[in-house]
Scaffold this motif. Structure first.
Motif, PDB file in Angstrom:
ATOM      1  N   LEU A 169      25.220  25.078  37.513  1.00 23.85           N
ATOM      2  CA  LEU A 169      26.435  24.407  38.007  1.00 23.85           C
ATOM      3  C   LEU A 169      27.661  25.292  37.804  1.00 23.85           C
ATOM      4  O   LEU A 169      28.546  25.342  38.654  1.00 23.85           O
ATOM      5  N   PHE A 170      27.687  25.996  36.687  1.00 25.61           N
ATOM      6  CA  PHE A 170      28.784  26.945  36.452  1.00 25.61           C
ATOM      7  C   PHE A 170      28.814  27.972  37.586  1.00 25.61           C
ATOM      8  O   PHE A 170      29.871  28.288  38.145  1.00 25.61           O
ATOM      9  N   SER A 171      27.640  28.493  37.922  1.00 25.54           N
ATOM     10  CA  SER A 171      27.557  29.504  38.973  1.00 25.54           C
ATOM     11  C   SER A 171      27.945  28.909  40.328  1.00 25.54           C
ATOM     12  O   SER A 171      28.634  29.546  41.127  1.00 25.54           O
ATOM     13  N   GLN A 172      27.529  27.669  40.572  1.00 26.79           N
ATOM     14  CA  GLN A 172      27.925  27.002  41.826  1.00 26.79           C
ATOM     15  C   GLN A 172      29.440  26.828  41.919  1.00 26.79           C
ATOM     16  O   GLN A 172      30.005  26.794  43.011  1.00 26.79           O
ATOM     17  N   SER A 173      30.085  26.700  40.751  1.00 26.77           N
ATOM     18  CA  SER A 173      31.542  26.526  40.762  1.00 26.77           C
ATOM     19  C   SER A 173      32.241  27.857  41.058  1.00 26.77           C
ATOM     20  O   SER A 173      33.461  27.929  41.030  1.00 26.77           O
ATOM     21  N   ARG A 174      31.441  28.868  41.349  1.00 23.48           N
ATOM     22  CA  ARG A 174      31.892  30.224  41.666  1.00 23.48           C
ATOM     23  C   ARG A 174      32.329  31.003  40.434  1.00 23.48           C
ATOM     24  O   ARG A 174      32.997  32.029  40.544  1.00 23.48           O
ATOM     25  N   GLY A 175      31.972  30.497  39.259  1.00 21.21           N
ATOM     26  CA  GLY A 175      32.196  31.266  38.052  1.00 21.21           C
ATOM     27  C   GLY A 175      31.249  32.458  38.033  1.00 21.21           C
ATOM     28  O   GLY A 175      30.201  32.449  38.661  1.00 21.21           O
ATOM     29  N   LYS A 176      31.669  33.506  37.345  1.00 19.00           N
ATOM     30  CA  LYS A 176      30.834  34.714  37.255  1.00 19.00           C
ATOM     31  C   LYS A 176      30.140  34.737  35.902  1.00 19.00           C
ATOM     32  O   LYS A 176      30.792  34.643  34.866  1.00 19.00           O
ATOM     33  N   VAL A 177      28.814  34.899  35.914  1.00 16.60           N
ATOM     34  CA  VAL A 177      28.091  34.964  34.655  1.00 16.60           C
ATOM     35  C   VAL A 177      28.207  36.374  34.077  1.00 16.60           C
ATOM     36  O   VAL A 177      28.471  37.334  34.791  1.00 16.60           O
ATOM     37  N   ALA A 178      28.015  36.447  32.754  1.00 15.92           N
ATOM     38  CA  ALA A 178      28.061  37.750  32.076  1.00 15.92           C
ATOM     39  C   ALA A 178      26.784  37.881  31.252  1.00 15.92           C
ATOM     40  O   ALA A 178      26.298  36.903  30.690  1.00 15.92           O
ATOM     41  N   PHE A 179      26.252  39.093  31.219  1.00 15.92           N
ATOM     42  CA  PHE A 179      25.015  39.314  30.471  1.00 15.92           C
ATOM     43  C   PHE A 179      25.340  39.690  29.032  1.00 15.92           C
ATOM     44  O   PHE A 179      26.129  40.592  28.777  1.00 15.92           O
ATOM     45  N   ASN A 180      24.748  38.946  28.110  1.00 21.14           N
ATOM     46  CA  ASN A 180      24.928  39.257  26.706  1.00 21.14           C
ATOM     47  C   ASN A 180      23.784  40.175  26.271  1.00 21.14           C
ATOM     48  O   ASN A 180      22.623  39.772  26.244  1.00 21.14           O
ATOM     49  N   ASP A 181      24.135  41.427  25.971  1.00 14.27           N
ATOM     50  CA  ASP A 181      23.095  42.420  25.661  1.00 14.27           C
ATOM     51  C   ASP A 181      22.320  42.075  24.395  1.00 14.27           C
ATOM     52  O   ASP A 181      21.139  42.364  24.289  1.00 14.27           O
ATOM     53  N   GLU A 182      22.998  41.452  23.462  1.00  5.15           N
ATOM     54  CA  GLU A 182      22.343  41.170  22.188  1.00  5.15           C
ATOM     55  C   GLU A 182      21.317  40.050  22.343  1.00  5.15           C
ATOM     56  O   GLU A 182      20.178  40.164  21.903  1.00  5.15           O
ATOM     57  N   THR A 183      21.744  38.972  22.976  1.00  5.62           N
ATOM     58  CA  THR A 183      20.814  37.842  23.112  1.00  5.62           C
ATOM     59  C   THR A 183      20.028  37.910  24.415  1.00  5.62           C
ATOM     60  O   THR A 183      19.166  37.083  24.666  1.00  5.62           O
ATOM     61  N   ARG A 184      20.319  38.917  25.236  1.00  7.57           N
ATOM     62  CA  ARG A 184      19.626  39.135  26.499  1.00  7.57           C
ATOM     63  C   ARG A 184      19.561  37.874  27.359  1.00  7.57           C
ATOM     64  O   ARG A 184      18.510  37.385  27.726  1.00  7.57           O
ATOM     65  N   ARG A 185      20.739  37.341  27.636  1.00  4.64           N
ATOM     66  CA  ARG A 185      20.783  36.188  28.537  1.00  4.64           C
ATOM     67  C   ARG A 185      22.116  36.166  29.260  1.00  4.64           C
ATOM     68  O   ARG A 185      23.103  36.724  28.788  1.00  4.64           O
ATOM     69  N   PHE A 186      22.107  35.521  30.421  1.00  4.84           N
ATOM     70  CA  PHE A 186      23.330  35.348  31.184  1.00  4.84           C
ATOM     71  C   PHE A 186      24.036  34.086  30.705  1.00  4.84           C
ATOM     72  O   PHE A 186      23.419  33.024  30.603  1.00  4.84           O
TER      73      PHE A 186
END
Lengths: 98, 997
Positions: free
Chosen positions: B424-441
């Protein structure tokens, strides 16, 4: 559904009440019959279709029925501002990205 | 008798409330509160479906909305057969009937499974590569065969009898997701007094508190706390709590679409209940608390029934009281699967072994598992699952290779870690960021007034989640105008916490292997397929996705996206964020068409407009046709008449005696003001300034490009008042066109425009006896030819009510159009009808109107013109004011193409065989013997049988038409070529004498 501020009604209303009417600030020549082919082409056929800020006409067709102008970002769909028909293109945009 | 895998004392359902149901015609017993999945598992049933491509046996992967495998058909009756229902979401009701899909002849023996054996043929991109040639074969051969083989479920045979409700509403704070985070945020926001809506897709609130046995909040078990908090929220006037409600789409300006499943969980919903309700909510602030979804491990045969997510097994146990097996194995790369092993062990289920890919993890859950005597293997991998219709063993190997060991199990619980639900965050046109440490968007840059909290924001741990969510709820409410709340933040006494895990394929399914280690279960995409896509040149994740269909099934890759991405990144030798994440799009889970359509179907699909005489026409047996929103009388058949006979009689009677026709649907616009004539000069091609009051003129309206836009008769009632008529279909757009020019190009003109279409009913009285029919009813108007010549308008009274009486003709006969206020339309019609009866006049419909006008060569804009026809093309040059210096379209008319020779012009056509009626739209050629494709020089625009002419008549647009008079042209049709002669457009009374006849 977008919310659009009608500059005549002075409030935000749902998109359903409005109809887009194409690019704004394309004035019809007062001597259109004498216009050259190039000028008529520019007037009638050529549109900017920008990626980013567009100046466009809307009509509050299911409301006050007035035509007005809007500044919208075609990437985010955000309305930057709206203003009455006949008013000049705003020199400065409030809160516009860059 | 309790089902075999139901564990007494476990779960939250009341064992007393049983519900019987059937699956593939076999009866089972479940408990109210079960899902179809938990009830089947309680009965030891794991095999519930066959996969899409390979027809592999499939069971339950999950216990929630992310389910890719357990898709079934739920059948209530012939009209209610819902395919692709996730058994993990469908709530059980007494009498529920479900069937498995995509299998023949049976679930256990499915012929289609031959695809599995032949799977090397069906690898990634198979369809693109194989069905390319010959070109014709795709449409006629391949596509129908593939569709027949690949369909999931069957459609109902009857229209959907259910109804679907729809609501719009507003709130200050909308909270999406009703787990610990969502509830905490809703509490904080609600306490400020603002309007709050809390929605969750499940029947009960609590989210992962349903299975997290280790959570304690405010001194209570986590799930019990959630129920108490929901009860408090429900009791507040400013809060709306929506369960069974999925937020499926996040649109602009915090506009969120949600579907509430109102009655799919009920045995007999009853007609008063909608099946679903669409909520369209505009919120000042949105709090997204959608949690996280556990990922599976990618290893060979990880799709065997009985292999499932660890959290699912925990949910089945802790919420539904169901053990997913008697002897389970666990395969994990993070701590959370340990909790599942511990809960199951404590419930009396044997845990054969925990296989942990990590080398030397430590922590309380590991200690606890060890203390319970569970065998734990670090640094090892499950490289394969045994069994076919149900998992029977797991083969374990040190992760860097070495001796294999096979452990018999009847279920494998797996966990590769948790993926934040950023949909839903992505649908709201928000941009995800990759967390290198936890390896998740996780949510990065926000585009709207929303905030993500808890697991969907990458926040680990119940304590941190409640802190974050409660603060976010309070902040959102404050920003939306709420006061400071008085409540207390929920206190977390104990919680569970984990993160990390692994992405991509596990040992044994790595590069170079060809095993079936599934990444996307629903679309049968394996780790090998992803690698192959990269090898074949798909270097963007968007291309990999389309080539392999990874994540493109109805589950939208909720469990598969991150694995697919990681495998592609590994193969490309690039870090994950450089390969990129595919965009999430609405809907989050499948949405029925019914809920989108709501009540807008059948008679309510579109408004119906009826004229004042509709009832009279219906009582006379009129057949109606749809013209835009209008219902118009098409023809009035008498006993024994078919359409042709009725239309022939109507046409002949109008020309012999007279006829009445309801013309009310024509658009009518009143143009009023000191500058009205100036405005008319600019909007129409014709001159208006010199038109006297009381006279009418046929006007043509152009667009700026010079093409005909509309036409109609205009009456000048007074120097400053015009009564303009438009085509029926053109009325709204002509009004818009006029307003546009008046408001924006000619605002200096002092003119008012008013739509009066619905204010005036219009009765056309046409024919030699028309004046005799009308005159007895009219007061105050001199109806002699001198007092009221053709093309004039008078105001007076008819039947005692005001009228605008036009003398005009769309038939070529002497004619009038009687305008009366719409309320009197029916009464005046009946009075005119009574007069008409004395003379033998007829009522005629739109079909006869069309024939009569075509006999006179009168055009219909939109039928004889198509938006590329100029006045000259239509033979209407006389209507263009030659001395005018400006009107809309004046410059367009001089464009080089519009004045070029050889343009298509309107002409009449006469078939050589008078009995042959041409088909409208038929193409015209000059030489029928030329090779195909032939050069088409025009087409038929209007064609009718004319009883008055005793032959067929037609109008056509033909290149250079007016220079072809007398030429023979050809209309090639499937049954042979029709010869036609080009003639003028007027078939009846070329001199126009009948207008005064």
């Amino acid at each position: 559904m977008l919310l659009i501020r009608c500059p005549y009604c002075e409030e935000e209303r749902p998109e359903l009440e409005f109809r887009n009417a194409g690019e704004a600030h394309i004035a019809r020549s007062t001597n259109i019959a004498g216009e050259s082919d190039d000028d008529f082409e520019k007037f009638f056929f050529i549109r900017a279709n920008p990626k980013g800020v567009i100046y466009e006409r809307w009509r509050h067709i299911h409301g006050c029925a007035r035509f007005f102008n809007a500044v919208r970002d075609t990437v985010t769909d955000k309305f930057i501002m709206t203003y009455k028909a006949g008013e000049p293109k705003p020199a400065k945009l409030p809160g516009a990205a860059k | 008798m309790s089902a075999a895998f139901r564990i007494s004392g476990a779960g939250r359902l009341s064992q007393a409330k049983t519900a019987s149901f059937s699956f593939d015609d076999k009866s089972y017993s479940g408990i109210e509160g079960d899902t179809l999945a938990s009830a089947l598992l309680a009965n030891g049933v794991h095999l519930v479906g066959r996969s899409f491509k390979y027809h592999r046996p499939r069971g339950f992967l999950s216990a929630g909305a992310e389910e890719p495998n357990a898709l079934v058909q739920v059948v209530r009756d012939d009209a209610r057969k819902t395919p692709n229902v996730r058994a993990t979401v469908q709530e059980l009701y007494d009498g529920l009937t479900a069937n498995s899909q995509n299998r023949w002849p049976s679930l256990a023996f499915d012929v289609g499974a031959v695809n599995d054996i032949a799977s090397p043929l069906f690898s990634a991109g198979f369809y693109y590569k194989t069905f390319m040639w010959p070109k014709w074969a795709w449409k006629d051969l391949y596509e129908p065969k593939i569709r027949a083989a690949a369909g999931l479920g069957v459609s109902p045979e009857k229209p959907d009898p259910d109804h679907y409700a729809s609501r719009y509403t507003h709130c200050e704070v909308l909270v999406l997701g009703g787990g610990a985070a969502g509830i905490a945020a809703a509490l904080a926001a609600a306490e400020t007094g603002v309007r709050v809506i809390l929605a969750d897709e499940q029947a009960e609130f609590g989210g992962s508190l349903r299975f997290e046995s280790g959570a304690k909040i405010d001194g209570q078990d986590g799930y019990a706390w959630a129920q108490g908090a929901i009860a408090r929220l429900k009791a507040m006037d400013n809060v709306r709590v929506l369960s069974r409600t999925t937020a499926f789409g996040y649109y602009a300006q915090n506009f969120v679409g949600l579907v509430e499943r109102v009655s799919d969980h009920l045995r007999s919903p009853g007609r008063e209940l909608a099946r679903e309700r669409l909520w369209q909510i505009r919120a000042n602030r949105v709090v997204i608390a959608t949690g996280a979804i556990e990922r599976h491990m990618v290893f060979a045969n990880n799709d065997r029934p009985g292999v499932m997510l660890a959290s699912a097994a925990r949910t089945y146990l802790n919420h539904y009281g169901v053990a997913v097996g008697r002897n389970v194995g666990v395969y994990t790369a993070n701590d959370s699967a340990y909790a599942a092993a511990i809960d199951l062990k404590k419930a009396g289920v044997n845990v054969a072994a925990i296989v942990d890919l990590r080398d030397n993890p430590s922590g309380p859950v590991i200690d606890e598992a060890r203390a319970l005597g569970i065998e734990i293997n670090f640094g090892r991998a499950v490289v394969s699952a045994g069994g076919k219709l149900r998992v029977s063993s797991m083969t374990v190997q040190p992760k860097n290779g070495g001796g294999e060991r096979t452990i018999p199990v009847d279920a494998i619980l797996m966990s590769a870690g948790w993926t934040p639900s950023v949909h839903l965050f992505s649908q709201s046109r928000g941009k995800v960021a990759f967390n290198d440490e936890t390896r998740r968007f996780v949510p990065g840059t926000y585009a709207q007034d929303c905030v993500s909290v808890g697991a969907c924001n990458g926040t680990d741990g119940l304590d941190a989640t409640i802190d974050e969510a409660y603060a976010a709820g309070a902040k959102a409410a404050k920003e939306a105008g709420g006061k400071v709340g008085k409540g207390a933040k929920p206190k977390v006494d104990a919680g569970e916490s984990w993160s990390r895990g692994m992405l991509g394929a596990g040992p044994g399914a790595g590069p170079g292997t060809t095993v079936k280690a599934f990444v996307d279960f629903q679309n049968d995409v394996t780790a090998k397929d992803i690698r192959q896509a990269v090898h074949e040149g798909m270097h963007s994740i968007e291309h990999v996705k389309r080539f392999t269909t990874n994540g493109m099934a109805t589950d939208q890759g909720k469990t598969s996206n991150m694995h697919g991405l990681a495998i592609a990144a590994e193969e490309l030798g690039k870090p994950i964020p450089q390969v990129g994440l595919t965009t999430f799009r609405a809907p989050y889970t499948p949405v029925t068409f019914g809920s989108i359509v709501g009540h807008a179907r059948g008679a309510l699909f579109d408004p119906t407009r009826r004229t004042a005489t509709h009832g009279w026409a219906a009582s006379q047996g009129a057949v109606f046709e749809d013209v835009g929103h209008w219902k118009r009388a098409w023809y009035f058949p008498k006993a024994g008449e078919d359409m042709h006979k009725a239309v022939d009689r109507e046409c002949v009677t109008v020309r012999k005696v007279g006829g009445l026709f309801d013309a009310s649907t024509l658009g009518k616009i009143e143009v009023v003001g000191p500058d009205a004539a100036k405005f008319m000069e600019l909007l129409y091609t014709n001159p208006w300034e010199k038109l006297e009051a009381g006279r009418c003129r046929y006007g043509i309206m152009l667009r700026e490009d010079g093409f005909i836009y509309d036409d109609g008769v205009v009456g000048r009632l007074a120097p400053d008042r015009f009564h303009v008529t438009t085509t029926t279909g053109g009325a709204p757009r002509v009004m818009n066109h006029m307003e546009d020019y008046l408001q924006t190009e000619f605002p200096h003109l002092n003119v008012w425009l008013t739509s009066i279409t619905e204010q005036w009913a219009v009765i056309a009285v046409q024919g030699p006896k028309s004046r005799d029919i009308i005159a007895p009813l009219v007061e105050g108007i001199d109806m002699s030819d001198e007092g009221m010549p053709h093309m004039s308008v008078r105001e007076g009274r008819i039947c005692g009510v005001p009228t605008r009486l036009f003398r005009m003709s769309f038939t070529g006969e002497r004619g009038f159009e009687v305008n009366v206020p719409a309320d009197y339309g029916e009464a005046v019609w009946e009075a005119l009808w009574a007069e008409g009866q004395k003379h033998g006049a007829t009522a005629y419909g739109t079909e006869a109107m069309h024939v009569l006008r075509a006999e006179k060569g009168y055009i219909i804009v939109g039928q004889d013109t198509d938006g590329t026809v100029t006045p000259n093309d239509a033979g209407l040059d006389w209507a263009v004011g030659k001395k005018k210096t400006d009107f809309v379209g004046i410059r367009g008319l001089t464009r080089s193409d519009l004045v070029a020779k050889g343009r298509k012009q309107l002409v009449g056509l006469k078939t050589k065989d008078p009995k042959v009626v041409l088909e409208e739209g038929a193409q015209i050629v000059a030489d029928p013997k030329q090779p195909i494709p032939m050069k088409m020089i025009g087409h038929v625009t209007s064609s009718y049988w004319s009883e008055n002419c005793g032959r067929s008549i037609a109008l056509a647009l033909v290149a250079g038409g007016r220079n072809r008079m007398g030429e023979t042209l050809y209309v090639p049709m499937p049954n042979g070529t029709i010869e036609v002669e080009v003639i003028g457009m007027v078939f009846v009374d070329e001199k126009g004498e009948r207008l005064n006849g």
